[in-house]
Motif scaffolding. Structure first.
Motif, PDB file in Angstrom:
ATOM      1  N   ALA A   7       0.853  -1.189   0.000  1.00  0.00           N
ATOM      2  CA  ALA A   7       0.000   0.000   0.000  1.00  0.00           C
ATOM      3  C   ALA A   7       0.887   1.236   0.000  1.00  0.00           C
ATOM      4  N   ASP A   8       0.274   2.397  -0.162  1.00  0.00           N
ATOM      5  CA  ASP A   8       1.057   3.633  -0.039  1.00  0.00           C
ATOM      6  C   ASP A   8       0.498   4.529   1.060  1.00  0.00           C
ATOM      7  N   THR A   9      -0.398   3.977   1.894  1.00  0.00           N
ATOM      8  CA  THR A   9      -0.936   4.746   3.014  1.00  0.00           C
ATOM      9  C   THR A   9      -1.124   3.818   4.206  1.00  0.00           C
ATOM     10  N   PHE A  10      -0.761   4.324   5.382  1.00  0.00           N
ATOM     11  CA  PHE A  10      -0.826   3.534   6.615  1.00  0.00           C
ATOM     12  C   PHE A  10      -0.519   4.504   7.755  1.00  0.00           C
ATOM     13  N   PRO A  11      -0.996   4.217   8.972  1.00  0.00           N
ATOM     14  CA  PRO A  11      -0.609   5.091  10.084  1.00  0.00           C
ATOM     15  C   PRO A  11       0.914   5.259  10.141  1.00  0.00           C
ATOM     16  N   PRO A  12       1.381   6.462  10.506  1.00  0.00           N
ATOM     17  CA  PRO A  12       0.653   7.524  11.196  1.00  0.00           C
ATOM     18  C   PRO A  12      -0.225   8.415  10.317  1.00  0.00           C
ATOM     19  N   LEU A  13      -0.312   8.176   8.998  1.00  0.00           N
ATOM     20  CA  LEU A  13      -1.259   8.934   8.183  1.00  0.00           C
ATOM     21  C   LEU A  13      -2.676   8.691   8.693  1.00  0.00           C
ATOM     22  N   ARG A  14      -3.553   9.689   8.490  1.00  0.00           N
ATOM     23  CA  ARG A  14      -4.906   9.607   9.030  1.00  0.00           C
ATOM     24  C   ARG A  14      -5.974   9.493   7.951  1.00  0.00           C
ATOM     25  N   ALA A  18      -5.666   4.686   5.186  1.00  0.00           N
ATOM     26  CA  ALA A  18      -4.727   4.284   6.235  1.00  0.00           C
ATOM     27  C   ALA A  18      -5.455   3.590   7.376  1.00  0.00           C
ATOM     28  N   VAL A  19      -6.614   4.119   7.755  1.00  0.00           N
ATOM     29  CA  VAL A  19      -7.404   3.510   8.830  1.00  0.00           C
ATOM     30  C   VAL A  19      -7.898   2.133   8.403  1.00  0.00           C
ATOM     31  N   GLN A  20      -8.391   2.037   7.157  1.00  0.00           N
ATOM     32  CA  GLN A  20      -8.856   0.741   6.658  1.00  0.00           C
ATOM     33  C   GLN A  20      -7.751  -0.307   6.697  1.00  0.00           C
ATOM     34  N   LEU A  21      -6.580   0.061   6.236  1.00  0.00           N
ATOM     35  CA  LEU A  21      -5.490  -0.905   6.177  1.00  0.00           C
ATOM     36  C   LEU A  21      -4.959  -1.239   7.566  1.00  0.00           C
ATOM     37  N   ARG A  22      -4.985  -0.291   8.474  1.00  0.00           N
ATOM     38  CA  ARG A  22      -4.632  -0.588   9.867  1.00  0.00           C
ATOM     39  C   ARG A  22      -5.589  -1.638  10.430  1.00  0.00           C
ATOM     40  N   ASP A  23      -6.897  -1.411  10.229  1.00  0.00           N
ATOM     41  CA  ASP A  23      -7.892  -2.334  10.766  1.00  0.00           C
ATOM     42  C   ASP A  23      -7.787  -3.709  10.108  1.00  0.00           C
ATOM     43  N   LEU A  24      -7.537  -3.717   8.787  1.00  0.00           N
ATOM     44  CA  LEU A  24      -7.425  -4.984   8.072  1.00  0.00           C
ATOM     45  C   LEU A  24      -6.223  -5.779   8.569  1.00  0.00           C
ATOM     46  N   SER A  25      -5.072  -5.118   8.697  1.00  0.00           N
ATOM     47  CA  SER A  25      -3.867  -5.830   9.125  1.00  0.00           C
ATOM     48  C   SER A  25      -4.005  -6.333  10.558  1.00  0.00           C
ATOM     49  N   ARG A  26      -4.629  -5.539  11.433  1.00  0.00           N
ATOM     50  CA  ARG A  26      -4.859  -6.009  12.802  1.00  0.00           C
ATOM     51  C   ARG A  26      -5.726  -7.263  12.819  1.00  0.00           C
ATOM     52  N   GLU A  27      -6.746  -7.283  11.953  1.00  0.00           N
ATOM     53  CA  GLU A  27      -7.657  -8.419  11.934  1.00  0.00           C
ATOM     54  C   GLU A  27      -6.984  -9.667  11.366  1.00  0.00           C
ATOM     55  N   PHE A  28      -6.103  -9.502  10.383  1.00  0.00           N
ATOM     56  CA  PHE A  28      -5.321 -10.644   9.913  1.00  0.00           C
ATOM     57  C   PHE A  28      -4.567 -11.273  11.083  1.00  0.00           C
TER      58      PHE A  28
END
Length: 402
Positions: A7-14, A18-28
């Protein structure tokens, strides 16, 4: 499964992405898969940086700058990005990792070369998550003709599609666009709904009690304010409702049109409108707890289907929506069928005004609407379902990384 997520967006970007990919990776991770998020970074002094974020491995690779620069430099930077990332990846500790699956997130359309290289090295499948269809939407918006730039971007996008074994689009109406792509051998096309993790109420730095909106029924817009949103009509609506001292409008976020919209509201002397800068995503539930209706805006020139991330955040918090979107968008049917708000497809402020008044006047009476919003979120937009669907498509049913 051991998965690479490009991806090219992830926290600390808001950003919503970035939020979607944070949540997706946590759920994996929660579902016992090993996931490595692979990102470009223009700020690194070294070729690579590796960190652990709540069990998610995050590999940042030095690459050209692609954010907050002019379009020409951004295009050049994005074109070079996957090649730079691949070069730096080969210098990193993960150079020889064998992946069980590769997934990548568009936008950007430029991840194809990196995804292809990882797939070939690991002899695994690839899943492309498409959240907007570029450059088609830019043509629809009048931002681009069908000349040389369009043909260049379209060729890049087609290459990215060719790399994927599975493509997940965000709405049924987008399936037809990929009819030709599906004719290739072994290809699978499906709807992968947008997703979001549930979130606790953690407070908010924005307190409406300390603003001119205190005590009013507040219509809130939280998210990107850019050309794709067509938000001018929301200020037109605020102007029409200025005489109602019980109604106010709150706009929270950033984007290419944010300053222009705030200046426009000030020029119109809209004392029922408040603008605030972007807040941390974890503050969103606390913000919405102070509001009554969520606003959705999409420029009517769009021809593709889009279910914005902000719609999910409204549903998660039980906020009914008032939407002004392009005609025929799948989102319109969903809002009506699920009875979670009002939606206008004709681009008329008069229609939007009538719907806003209906919604506001019934916001206290229809106590079940909040439950319908939350039920829709749990049924269609849970991150648990998204992860299970992706893993299944990659052939990993029952296979974990533990």
């Amino acid at each position: 499964m051991r998965l690479a997520l490009i991806a090219d967006t992830f926290p600390p970007l808001r950003t919503s992405g970035a939020v979607q990919l944070r949540d997706l990776s946590r759920e994996f991770v929660r579902q016992r898969h090993l996931v490595t998020v692979i990102l470009p970074s223009a700020d690194l002094a070294e070729p690579w940086s590796l960190e652990d974020m709540e069990g998610v491995q995050v590999l940042r690779l030095k690459a050209p700058k692609t954010k907050d620069i002019d379009y020409v430099r951004r295009t050049i930077g994005e074109f070079l990005m996957p090649f730079a990332m691949l070069r730096q990846l080969r210098k990193s500790p993960l150079a020889d990792v064998k992946w069980d699956g590769v997934l990548w997130y568009a936008p950007s359309i430029f991840h194809g070369p990196l995804a292809s290289a990882l797939k070939k090295a690991s002899s695994c499948k690839g899943y492309l998550i498409i959240r907007d269809i570029f450059p088609e939407w830019a043509v629809d918006m009048g931002l681009m003709g069908r000349g040389v730039p369009y043909r260049f971007f379209a060729a890049v996008a087609r290459y990215q599609y060719s790399v994927a074994d599975v493509i997940g689009v965000q709405a049924p109406g987008n399936l037809a666009y990929f009819d030709r792509w599906t004719k290739g051998p072994g290809r699978r096309l499906e709807v992968l709904q947008n997703w979001l993790a549930d979130a606790p109420h953690a407070g908010c730095s924005v307190s409406l009690a300390a603003t001119p909106l205190a005590g009013r029924k507040v219509l809130v817009y939280a998210g990107n304010m850019g050309v794709a949103q067509g938000m001018g009509i929301l200020l037109d609506l605020a102007e029409r409702l200025r005489a109602r001292r019980d109604v106010g409008f709150l706009f929270v976020g950033r984007g290419s049109d944010a300053k222009r919209l705030a200046a426009d509201a000030q020029a119109r002397c809209l004392d029922n409108v408040v603008f605030r800068d972007e807040i941390h995503p974890d503050e969103i539930p606390g913000l919405y707890a102070q509001c009554h209706v969520g606003l959705v805006a999409l420029d009517p020139r769009h021809k593709t289907h889009n279910i914005p991330g902000k719609f999910l955040t409204y549903m998660r918090s039980g906020l009914p929506v008032l939407a002004n979107i392009n005609a025929g968008n799948d989102l319109a049917g969903m809002i009506r069928q699920e009875e979670v708000g009002r939606v206008s497809e004709d681009g008329s402020v008069n229609t939007l005004l009538r719907m806003a008044e209906e919604l506001l006047d019934g916001v206290d009476a229809d106590l079940e609407r909040r439950n319908r919003c939350r039920d829709l979120f749990k049924r269609l937009f849970s991150v648990e379902t998204a992860v299970q669907q992706i893993v299944s498509a990659l052939g990993g049913e029952g296979k974990t990384g533990q």
